[in-house]
Scaffold this motif. Sequence first.
Motif, mmCIF file in Angstrom:
data_model
loop_
_atom_site.group_PDB
_atom_site.id
_atom_site.type_symbol
_atom_site.label_atom_id
_atom_site.label_comp_id
_atom_site.label_asym_id
_atom_site.label_seq_id
_atom_site.Cartn_x
_atom_site.Cartn_y
_atom_site.Cartn_z
ATOM 1 N N GLY A 1 0.808 -1.215 0.000
ATOM 2 C CA GLY A 1 0.000 0.000 0.000
ATOM 3 C C GLY A 1 0.840 1.264 0.000
ATOM 4 N N CYS A 2 2.145 1.137 0.082
ATOM 5 C CA CYS A 2 3.020 2.316 0.059
ATOM 6 C C CYS A 2 2.925 2.951 -1.329
ATOM 7 C CB CYS A 2 4.455 1.901 0.373
ATOM 8 S SG CYS A 2 5.571 3.279 0.662
ATOM 9 N N ASP A 3 2.654 4.210 -1.391
ATOM 10 C CA ASP A 3 2.481 4.926 -2.659
ATOM 11 C C ASP A 3 3.761 4.812 -3.501
ATOM 12 O OD1 ASP A 3 2.618 7.297 -4.515
ATOM 13 O OD2 ASP A 3 0.577 7.528 -3.729
ATOM 14 N N PRO A 4 3.650 4.286 -4.734
ATOM 15 C CA PRO A 4 4.844 4.106 -5.567
ATOM 16 C C PRO A 4 5.479 5.424 -6.007
ATOM 17 C CG PRO A 4 2.866 3.484 -6.787
ATOM 18 C CD PRO A 4 2.449 3.792 -5.383
ATOM 19 N N VAL A 5 4.720 6.514 -6.000
ATOM 20 C CA VAL A 5 5.261 7.809 -6.419
ATOM 21 C C VAL A 5 5.741 8.613 -5.214
ATOM 22 C CG1 VAL A 5 4.710 10.000 -7.563
ATOM 23 C CG2 VAL A 5 3.787 7.852 -8.466
ATOM 24 N N HIS A 6 4.956 8.642 -4.136
ATOM 25 C CA HIS A 6 5.267 9.488 -2.984
ATOM 26 C C HIS A 6 5.814 8.716 -1.787
ATOM 27 C CE1 HIS A 6 3.459 12.800 -5.082
ATOM 28 N NE2 HIS A 6 2.348 12.083 -5.279
ATOM 29 N N GLY A 7 6.021 7.404 -1.939
ATOM 30 C CA GLY A 7 6.534 6.602 -0.831
ATOM 31 C C GLY A 7 7.852 5.943 -1.198
ATOM 32 N N THR A 8 8.654 5.679 -0.197
ATOM 33 C CA THR A 8 9.939 5.013 -0.386
ATOM 34 C C THR A 8 10.278 4.241 0.884
ATOM 35 O OG1 THR A 8 12.258 5.323 -1.009
ATOM 36 C CG2 THR A 8 11.298 6.994 0.434
ATOM 37 N N CYS A 9 11.283 3.387 0.801
ATOM 38 C CA CYS A 9 11.722 2.682 2.004
ATOM 39 C C CYS A 9 13.187 2.281 1.864
ATOM 40 C CB CYS A 9 10.849 1.466 2.289
ATOM 41 S SG CYS A 9 10.857 0.204 1.006
ATOM 42 N N GLN A 10 13.873 2.293 2.974
ATOM 43 C CA GLN A 10 15.273 1.860 3.021
ATOM 44 C C GLN A 10 15.385 0.422 3.516
ATOM 45 O OE1 GLN A 10 17.784 3.792 1.800
ATOM 46 N NE2 GLN A 10 16.057 5.070 1.193
ATOM 47 N N GLN A 11 14.396 -0.029 4.272
ATOM 48 C CA GLN A 11 14.343 -1.386 4.807
ATOM 49 C C GLN A 11 13.023 -2.016 4.381
ATOM 50 O OE1 GLN A 11 16.793 -3.025 6.625
ATOM 51 N NE2 GLN A 11 18.026 -1.225 6.105
ATOM 52 N N PRO A 12 12.986 -3.326 4.187
ATOM 53 C CA PRO A 12 11.745 -4.000 3.790
ATOM 54 C C PRO A 12 10.612 -3.746 4.793
ATOM 55 C CG PRO A 12 13.609 -5.500 3.614
ATOM 56 C CD PRO A 12 14.107 -4.269 4.299
ATOM 57 N N GLY A 13 9.409 -3.548 4.250
ATOM 58 C CA GLY A 13 8.227 -3.383 5.085
ATOM 59 C C GLY A 13 8.002 -1.981 5.618
ATOM 60 N N GLU A 14 8.886 -1.049 5.335
ATOM 61 C CA GLU A 14 8.712 0.330 5.760
ATOM 62 C C GLU A 14 8.012 1.121 4.672
ATOM 63 O OE1 GLU A 14 12.627 1.887 6.445
ATOM 64 O OE2 GLU A 14 12.854 0.859 8.361
ATOM 65 N N CYS A 15 7.570 2.327 5.028
ATOM 66 C CA CYS A 15 7.026 3.240 4.033
ATOM 67 C C CYS A 15 7.235 4.647 4.540
ATOM 68 C CB CYS A 15 5.532 2.989 3.789
ATOM 69 S SG CYS A 15 4.861 4.054 2.479
ATOM 70 N N ASP A 16 8.125 5.344 3.901
ATOM 71 C CA ASP A 16 8.395 6.755 4.237
ATOM 72 C C ASP A 16 7.781 7.610 3.144
ATOM 73 O OD1 ASP A 16 9.981 6.004 6.481
ATOM 74 O OD2 ASP A 16 11.691 5.674 5.142
ATOM 75 N N LEU A 17 6.897 8.521 3.526
ATOM 76 C CA LEU A 17 6.270 9.396 2.545
ATOM 77 C C LEU A 17 7.190 10.562 2.240
ATOM 78 C CD1 LEU A 17 2.596 9.397 3.813
ATOM 79 C CD2 LEU A 17 3.564 8.141 1.883
ATOM 80 N N LEU A 18 7.339 10.844 0.954
ATOM 81 C CA LEU A 18 8.165 11.971 0.524
ATOM 82 C C LEU A 18 7.362 13.248 0.690
ATOM 83 C CD1 LEU A 18 9.598 10.410 -2.754
ATOM 84 C CD2 LEU A 18 10.741 10.587 -0.564
ATOM 85 N N GLU A 19 8.047 14.309 1.088
ATOM 86 C CA GLU A 19 7.367 15.589 1.228
ATOM 87 C C GLU A 19 7.150 16.171 -0.167
ATOM 88 O OE1 GLU A 19 9.116 18.337 3.959
ATOM 89 O OE2 GLU A 19 9.655 16.733 5.355
ATOM 90 N N THR A 20 5.970 16.717 -0.365
ATOM 91 C CA THR A 20 5.688 17.387 -1.627
ATOM 92 C C THR A 20 5.729 18.883 -1.420
ATOM 93 O OG1 THR A 20 3.325 17.262 -1.210
ATOM 94 C CG2 THR A 20 4.291 15.498 -2.528
ATOM 95 N N ILE A 21 6.234 19.579 -2.391
ATOM 96 C CA ILE A 21 6.367 21.046 -2.272
ATOM 97 C C ILE A 21 5.227 21.718 -2.973
ATOM 98 C CG2 ILE A 21 7.803 23.006 -2.788
ATOM 99 C CD1 ILE A 21 10.191 21.191 -2.635
#
Length: 130
Positions: free
Chosen positions: A110-130
């Motif tokens: 469910g992590c957004d492929p455009v606005h989400g990223t992860c450094q470790q499996p199973g995480e989801c970090d949302l990117l800040e949008t300007i």
Amino acid sequence: MKIKKQKTKNEHRTTQTNSTEHQTLKEASFSGVILPSPEWKTLDHIGRNARITYRVRVQCAATYYNTTCTTFCRPRNDQFGHYTCGPQGEKICLNGWTGDNCEKAICKPGCDPVHGTCQQPGECDLLETI
């Protein structure tokens, strides 16, 4: 692969110098291909006055694979990749990793492929949008 084997005979021993002299009875060589295998190959050379029988096998070094021992794979779990090695030297990603060298983490479902990223499996970090 070339194999050269000599059979020698203890000719005589002198008690003064304790040295041993050898005389070659028969010399034989094998020229051919022996592929890496856990199995031993028996080679037999029958000459006029002697017979030489010996066993050989070729094994790849621990981190090399395939019939020419040219595929390299060493298991790792660090910033350069997260994998083990299969029987033919193929990289098998550890759970949660993907990519050619298993270096890309698989994000939380469910992590957004455009606005989400992860450094470790199973995480989801949302990117800040300007």
